[in-house]
Design an enzyme around this catalytic site. Sequence first.
Site, PDB file in Angstrom:
ATOM      1  N   ASP A   5       0.872  -1.157   0.000  1.00  0.00           N
ATOM      2  CA  ASP A   5       0.000   0.000   0.000  1.00  0.00           C
ATOM      3  C   ASP A   5       0.923   1.224   0.000  1.00  0.00           C
ATOM      4  O   ASP A   5       2.104   1.110   0.340  1.00  0.00           O
ATOM      5  CB  ASP A   5      -0.877  -0.051   1.262  1.00  0.00           C
ATOM      6  CG  ASP A   5      -1.693   1.206   1.454  1.00  0.00           C
ATOM      7  OD1 ASP A   5      -2.389   1.619   0.508  1.00  0.00           O
ATOM      8  OD2 ASP A   5      -1.635   1.780   2.559  1.00  0.00           O
ATOM      9  N   ASP A  27      -0.093   5.155   0.955  1.00  0.00           N
ATOM     10  CA  ASP A  27      -0.334   6.102   2.046  1.00  0.00           C
ATOM     11  C   ASP A  27      -0.502   5.364   3.367  1.00  0.00           C
ATOM     12  O   ASP A  27      -1.359   4.495   3.507  1.00  0.00           O
ATOM     13  CB  ASP A  27      -1.577   6.948   1.752  1.00  0.00           C
ATOM     14  CG  ASP A  27      -1.429   7.779   0.487  1.00  0.00           C
ATOM     15  OD1 ASP A  27      -0.280   8.069   0.095  1.00  0.00           O
ATOM     16  OD2 ASP A  27      -2.454   8.131  -0.112  1.00  0.00           O
TER      17      ASP A  27
END
Length: 190
Positions: free
Chosen positions: A11, A13
């Site tokens: 991922d 953020d």
Amino acid sequence: MGQPIKLIILDRDGTINEDRDDYVKSVDEWVPIPGALEAIARLNQYGWHVVIATNQSGLGRGLFDMDALNAMHQRMNELLVRHGGRVDAIFFCPHAPEDNCRCRKPLPGLFEQIAERYGISLAGTVHAVGDSLRDLQAATTAGCLPHLVLTGKAARMSADKQQALREQIKGVKIHADLAAFAHVILNSSP
């Protein structure tokens, strides 16, 4: 027949860079989490390919445009190069939640795109790392080995919530941050 690709899906953020409640909207707001870029570089140096799967609904919401997103990714790549690292590809969902697309996590569309691009099955061999339940839901639906980092959204997760997540996402491994994840992977791989 060559070695199977060693792939890790991250991922963005809250896993690689600091997350914001009001979205990361510009290159100035894209701030790496301490140790994250070095962790990616270490993984690369040991033969791991790193790919990003990220929801970027700020595009669909009109909070930033493709030029801003590209500038953030260019900045990330420039900083990674300084550490001897790289990201092979970035897969992102530009849609707002109400668009009901298949690529927005917790749905597995981004992971399916990655499997197709690399011509591999993700089942049981690909590690996926994120800071939220929806990251792990998308990863496990696609068959990835799930890892939670206690940064970003998970930074404030209580022990009770971590236990509930363990019960919901079978086999999840929990790490302090991306550097701790890399340490575990590099010390458990042949």
